[in-house]
Design a protein around this motif. Structure first.
Motif, PDB file in Angstrom:
ATOM      1  N   ASP A  38       0.816  -1.216   0.000  1.00  0.00           N
ATOM      2  CA  ASP A  38       0.000   0.000   0.000  1.00  0.00           C
ATOM      3  C   ASP A  38       0.848   1.262   0.000  1.00  0.00           C
ATOM      4  OD1 ASP A  38       0.747  -0.895   2.646  1.00  0.00           O
ATOM      5  OD2 ASP A  38      -0.519   0.698   3.466  1.00  0.00           O
ATOM      6  N   LEU A  39       2.142   1.133   0.309  1.00  0.00           N
ATOM      7  CA  LEU A  39       3.040   2.289   0.315  1.00  0.00           C
ATOM      8  C   LEU A  39       3.943   2.338  -0.913  1.00  0.00           C
ATOM      9  CD1 LEU A  39       4.250   2.207   4.053  1.00  0.00           C
ATOM     10  CD2 LEU A  39       2.313   3.468   3.082  1.00  0.00           C
ATOM     11  N   ALA A  40       3.933   1.273  -1.703  1.00  0.00           N
ATOM     12  CA  ALA A  40       4.915   1.130  -2.773  1.00  0.00           C
ATOM     13  C   ALA A  40       4.759   2.152  -3.889  1.00  0.00           C
ATOM     14  CB  ALA A  40       4.861  -0.281  -3.347  1.00  0.00           C
ATOM     15  N   GLY A  41       3.590   2.755  -4.019  1.00  0.00           N
ATOM     16  CA  GLY A  41       3.378   3.719  -5.088  1.00  0.00           C
ATOM     17  C   GLY A  41       3.796   5.134  -4.752  1.00  0.00           C
ATOM     18  N   LEU A  42       4.210   5.374  -3.508  1.00  0.00           N
ATOM     19  CA  LEU A  42       4.600   6.722  -3.108  1.00  0.00           C
ATOM     20  C   LEU A  42       5.956   7.097  -3.699  1.00  0.00           C
ATOM     21  CD1 LEU A  42       3.561   6.616   0.665  1.00  0.00           C
ATOM     22  CD2 LEU A  42       2.333   7.709  -1.233  1.00  0.00           C
ATOM     23  N   GLU A  43       6.164   8.391  -3.902  1.00  0.00           N
ATOM     24  CA  GLU A  43       7.435   8.865  -4.436  1.00  0.00           C
ATOM     25  C   GLU A  43       8.574   8.487  -3.495  1.00  0.00           C
ATOM     26  OE1 GLU A  43       9.583  13.027  -5.918  1.00  0.00           O
ATOM     27  OE2 GLU A  43       7.627  13.075  -4.916  1.00  0.00           O
ATOM     28  N   LEU A  44       9.702   8.079  -4.060  1.00  0.00           N
ATOM     29  CA  LEU A  44      10.841   7.607  -3.292  1.00  0.00           C
ATOM     30  C   LEU A  44      12.064   8.437  -3.650  1.00  0.00           C
ATOM     31  CD1 LEU A  44      11.449   5.250  -1.290  1.00  0.00           C
ATOM     32  CD2 LEU A  44      12.163   3.912  -3.277  1.00  0.00           C
ATOM     33  N   ARG A  45      12.721   9.043  -2.610  1.00  0.00           N
ATOM     34  CA  ARG A  45      13.879   9.898  -2.855  1.00  0.00           C
ATOM     35  C   ARG A  45      14.970   9.603  -1.830  1.00  0.00           C
ATOM     36  NH1 ARG A  45      10.513  15.095  -1.953  1.00  0.00           N
ATOM     37  NH2 ARG A  45       9.166  13.499  -1.032  1.00  0.00           N
ATOM     38  N   ARG A  46      16.188   9.413  -2.296  1.00  0.00           N
ATOM     39  CA  ARG A  46      17.326   9.177  -1.412  1.00  0.00           C
ATOM     40  C   ARG A  46      17.619  10.441  -0.613  1.00  0.00           C
ATOM     41  NH1 ARG A  46      22.563   6.558  -1.792  1.00  0.00           N
ATOM     42  NH2 ARG A  46      23.597   7.027   0.198  1.00  0.00           N
ATOM     43  N   VAL A  47      17.880  10.287   0.679  1.00  0.00           N
ATOM     44  CA  VAL A  47      18.235  11.405   1.551  1.00  0.00           C
ATOM     45  C   VAL A  47      19.724  11.300   1.851  1.00  0.00           C
ATOM     46  CG1 VAL A  47      17.853  12.507   3.783  1.00  0.00           C
ATOM     47  CG2 VAL A  47      15.936  11.442   2.567  1.00  0.00           C
ATOM     48  N   GLN A  48      20.451  12.362   1.590  1.00  0.00           N
ATOM     49  CA  GLN A  48      21.882  12.358   1.847  1.00  0.00           C
ATOM     50  C   GLN A  48      22.154  12.385   3.353  1.00  0.00           C
ATOM     51  OE1 GLN A  48      24.199  11.878  -0.569  1.00  0.00           O
ATOM     52  NE2 GLN A  48      22.365  11.620  -1.834  1.00  0.00           N
ATOM     53  N   GLY A  49      23.293  11.834   3.733  1.00  0.00           N
ATOM     54  CA  GLY A  49      23.667  11.811   5.148  1.00  0.00           C
ATOM     55  C   GLY A  49      23.422  10.442   5.731  1.00  0.00           C
ATOM     56  N   GLY A  50      23.388  10.389   7.048  1.00  0.00           N
ATOM     57  CA  GLY A  50      23.222   9.119   7.732  1.00  0.00           C
ATOM     58  C   GLY A  50      24.568   8.469   8.002  1.00  0.00           C
ATOM     59  N   TRP A  51      24.588   7.600   8.993  1.00  0.00           N
ATOM     60  CA  TRP A  51      25.824   6.917   9.356  1.00  0.00           C
ATOM     61  C   TRP A  51      25.576   5.416   9.421  1.00  0.00           C
ATOM     62  CZ3 TRP A  51      30.252   9.904  10.260  1.00  0.00           C
ATOM     63  CH2 TRP A  51      31.413   9.168  10.547  1.00  0.00           C
ATOM     64  N   ASP A  52      24.775   4.994  10.359  1.00  0.00           N
ATOM     65  CA  ASP A  52      24.452   3.569  10.478  1.00  0.00           C
ATOM     66  C   ASP A  52      23.254   3.179   9.636  1.00  0.00           C
ATOM     67  OD1 ASP A  52      26.323   2.536  12.642  1.00  0.00           O
ATOM     68  OD2 ASP A  52      25.451   4.286  13.632  1.00  0.00           O
ATOM     69  N   MET A  53      22.508   4.154   9.170  1.00  0.00           N
ATOM     70  CA  MET A  53      21.302   3.901   8.384  1.00  0.00           C
ATOM     71  C   MET A  53      21.359   4.666   7.064  1.00  0.00           C
ATOM     72  SD  MET A  53      19.325   2.111  10.540  1.00  0.00           S
ATOM     73  CE  MET A  53      19.480   1.770  12.311  1.00  0.00           C
ATOM     74  N   GLN A  54      20.755   4.068   6.043  1.00  0.00           N
ATOM     75  CA  GLN A  54      20.493   4.814   4.823  1.00  0.00           C
ATOM     76  C   GLN A  54      19.015   5.185   4.842  1.00  0.00           C
ATOM     77  OE1 GLN A  54      20.531   3.777   0.209  1.00  0.00           O
ATOM     78  NE2 GLN A  54      22.598   3.792   1.088  1.00  0.00           N
ATOM     79  N   LEU A  55      18.720   6.423   4.447  1.00  0.00           N
ATOM     80  CA  LEU A  55      17.370   6.967   4.567  1.00  0.00           C
ATOM     81  C   LEU A  55      16.825   7.312   3.189  1.00  0.00           C
ATOM     82  CD1 LEU A  55      15.389   7.817   6.885  1.00  0.00           C
ATOM     83  CD2 LEU A  55      16.311  10.117   6.657  1.00  0.00           C
ATOM     84  N   TRP A  56      15.564   6.895   2.969  1.00  0.00           N
ATOM     85  CA  TRP A  56      14.850   7.236   1.738  1.00  0.00           C
ATOM     86  C   TRP A  56      13.528   7.882   2.114  1.00  0.00           C
ATOM     87  CZ3 TRP A  56      16.403   5.948  -3.384  1.00  0.00           C
ATOM     88  CH2 TRP A  56      17.614   5.243  -3.457  1.00  0.00           C
ATOM     89  N   ARG A  57      13.291   9.066   1.607  1.00  0.00           N
ATOM     90  CA  ARG A  57      12.006   9.716   1.867  1.00  0.00           C
ATOM     91  C   ARG A  57      10.934   9.038   1.044  1.00  0.00           C
ATOM     92  NH1 ARG A  57      10.723  16.205   2.163  1.00  0.00           N
ATOM     93  NH2 ARG A  57       8.622  15.976   3.026  1.00  0.00           N
ATOM     94  N   LEU A  58       9.801   8.780   1.675  1.00  0.00           N
ATOM     95  CA  LEU A  58       8.707   8.049   1.049  1.00  0.00           C
ATOM     96  C   LEU A  58       7.465   8.927   1.080  1.00  0.00           C
ATOM     97  CD1 LEU A  58       7.716   5.321  -0.163  1.00  0.00           C
ATOM     98  CD2 LEU A  58       7.205   4.608   2.186  1.00  0.00           C
ATOM     99  N   GLY A  59       7.106   9.485  -0.067  1.00  0.00           N
ATOM    100  CA  GLY A  59       6.003  10.429  -0.091  1.00  0.00           C
ATOM    101  C   GLY A  59       6.370  11.675   0.697  1.00  0.00           C
ATOM    102  N   ASP A  60       5.367  12.345   1.246  1.00  0.00           N
ATOM    103  CA  ASP A  60       5.611  13.583   1.992  1.00  0.00           C
ATOM    104  C   ASP A  60       5.757  13.372   3.487  1.00  0.00           C
ATOM    105  OD1 ASP A  60       5.473  15.137  -0.329  1.00  0.00           O
ATOM    106  OD2 ASP A  60       3.292  15.368  -0.166  1.00  0.00           O
TER     107      ASP A  60
END
Length: 329
Positions: A38-60
Motif C-alpha cells: 500500500d506504500l509502494a506507489g509513493l514517491e521515493l527519494r534518497r536522503v543524503q547523510g546518515g551513518w548507520d542507516m540509509q534513509l529514503w524519503r517516502l512520499g511527503d
C-alpha cells in the motif's frame, strides 16, 4: 555519534545488498512491494547523510530506514521497540516507526518505515541566534520529558556507559591528532591548556549516583533538525539507553548559539531554567561531554575536508562553534 574514543570509521558491510552503493531505488521499491504494497506507489527519494542507516524519503510524510553498518540492525530494533512508547510524551517531533520490514533474501536485515521529520540537519542549517532562547526552551522541554527513570528492561548501551575518566586516553589522542593538523588545528586556536584544563575538571567530577534515566545519548548537530533557524525535531534514536543525563545535557553547548556578547539571559541559563535543577557535578560532566563531542565533530570535519571515508565537511564548523561555546562556559 560517540565520544572521542570512537573514530567513526564507517563499518559498512560489503556483503550483497548491504554495501551502501547497492541500496538503490529499485531495491527499496521492491521491499515495499513485497511487504507494504500500500506504500509502494509513493514517491521515493534518497536522503543524503546518515551513518548507520540509509534513509529514503517516502512520499511527503514517511521515510524508509535501512541499516548500513554491522551495528545498524541493533540500533533499528532499539528504535522499533522503544521510540513508539516514548514519543507520545516528547514535545518535539521524532521519527516514530509506523511499519516494520523483516529480513529477506532481497535485503537480509530488518528495516522500517518511520514518520518523516521535516527540517534540515543542524550541521548544515544551525539554530540561529535570533531563535536561541526559543531553542533553549524547546531543548529543555524535550530533555525534561525524556529524562525520567527507565524501566528495568530498558536498554543499556556499553558504549555509552564509559565515564569521562575512562575515555581520557582517547580524548588525549583526539587532541594530539587535531594539533597535528597544524594551522587548521581548532585546539591550538582555542588554547591547548584551556582545553586540557576543562577536560581534567570534567573527568574529576563525581559520578552520577541517581536513577538510570532515559537518554538519547547521540545529540549532535546531524541528529537534530532545524526549520527557519528554529529547533524543530530530534532524530536518530538508535543509541537510546539509560544512565547519566550529562551526555544529553551537553547538547546545550553543542547545538545552541550563545548569542551576542553579554546577551541576557544567557542560552545556558535559559536552558537550565526550563530543564530544572542540575547539580554542579552533572554540569561539569556535561561540559566534558560537550568538549568531547566538539572535538569529534572537528575530527570528522577534518576528514571531510581531506575526502576521507566517513568525513563530513559540515561537521567541522559545527564542532568549532561548539568548542568555542563550551570553553566560554
Amino acid at each position: 555519534m560517540g565520544s572521542t574514543h570512537d573514530t567513526r570509521t564507517p563499518d559498512i558491510d560489503a556483503t550483497s545488498h548491504l554495501n551502501g552503493d547497492a541500496i538503490d531505488a529499485p531495491l527499496v521499491r521492491g521491499l515495499l512491494e513485497e511487504q507494504h504494497p500500500d506504500l509502494a506507489g509513493l514517491e521515493l527519494r534518497r536522503v543524503q547523510g546518515g551513518w548507520d542507516m540509509q534513509l529514503w524519503r517516502l512520499g511527503d510524510e514517511l521515510a524508509v530506514r535501512l541499516p548500513l553498518t554491522r551495528r545498524g540492525p541493533e540500533l533499528l530494533r532499539n528504535e522499533l521497540r522503544w521510540l513508539p512508547e516514548l514519543a507520545g510524551r516528547l514535545p518535539l517531533p521524532t521519527p516514530v516507526p509506523v511499519r516494520t520490514g523483516v529480513p529477506t533474501a532481497r535485503f537480509p536485515r530488518p528495516w522500517s518505515v518511520a514518520a518523516w521529520v521535516p527540517g534540515e540537519p543542524a550541521d548544515s542549517s544551525p539554530v540561529t541566534a535570533g531563535h536561541r532562547l526559543e531553542a533553549a526552551d524547546a531543548l529543555a522541554g524535550f530533555l525534561r520529558a525524556l529524562h525520567v527513570p527507565a524501566p528495568a528492561d530498558a536498554p543499556v548501551n556499553p558504549l555509552r556507559e564509559w565515564s569521562l575518566a575512562q575515555v581520557s586516553d582517547g580524548f588525549a589522542d583526539t587532541v594530539n591528532k587535531d594539533l597535528a593538523e597544524g594551522a587548521a588545528s581548532a585546539v591550538r586556536s582555542a588554547g591547548v591548556e584551556r582545553v586540557r584544563a576543562l577536560w581534567a575538571d570534567a573527568a574529576a567530577a563525581p559520578a552520577w549516583t541517581g536513577p538510570a534515566l532515559w537518554r538519547h545519548t547521540d545529540l549532535h548537530p546531524a541528529n537534530v533538525v532545524v526549520t527557519g533557524g528554529r529547533l524543530t525535531g530530534i532524530i536518530d534514536f538508535g543509541d537510546l539507553s539509560t544512565g547519566d543525563p550529562a551526555q544529553d545535557l551537553a547538547a546545550v553547548w553543542t547545538l545552541l548559539p550563545s548569542g551576542p556578547p553579554g546577551a541576557a539571559p544567557a542560552t545556558v541559563a535559559r536552558f537550565l531554567a526550563g530543564y530544572g535543577e542540575v547539580d554542579e557535578a552533572t554540569l561539569r560532566r556535561a561540559r566534558g561531554w560537550a568538549l568531547s563531542r566538539a572535538l569529534m565533530l572537528i575530527a570528522v570535519g577534518h576528514n571531510g575536508n581531506k575526502g576521507l571515508p566517513g568525513g563530513k565537511p559540515t561537521w567541522g564548523p559545527a564542532g568549532r562553534a561548539a568548542l568555542e561555546r563550551v570553553l566560554a562556559g
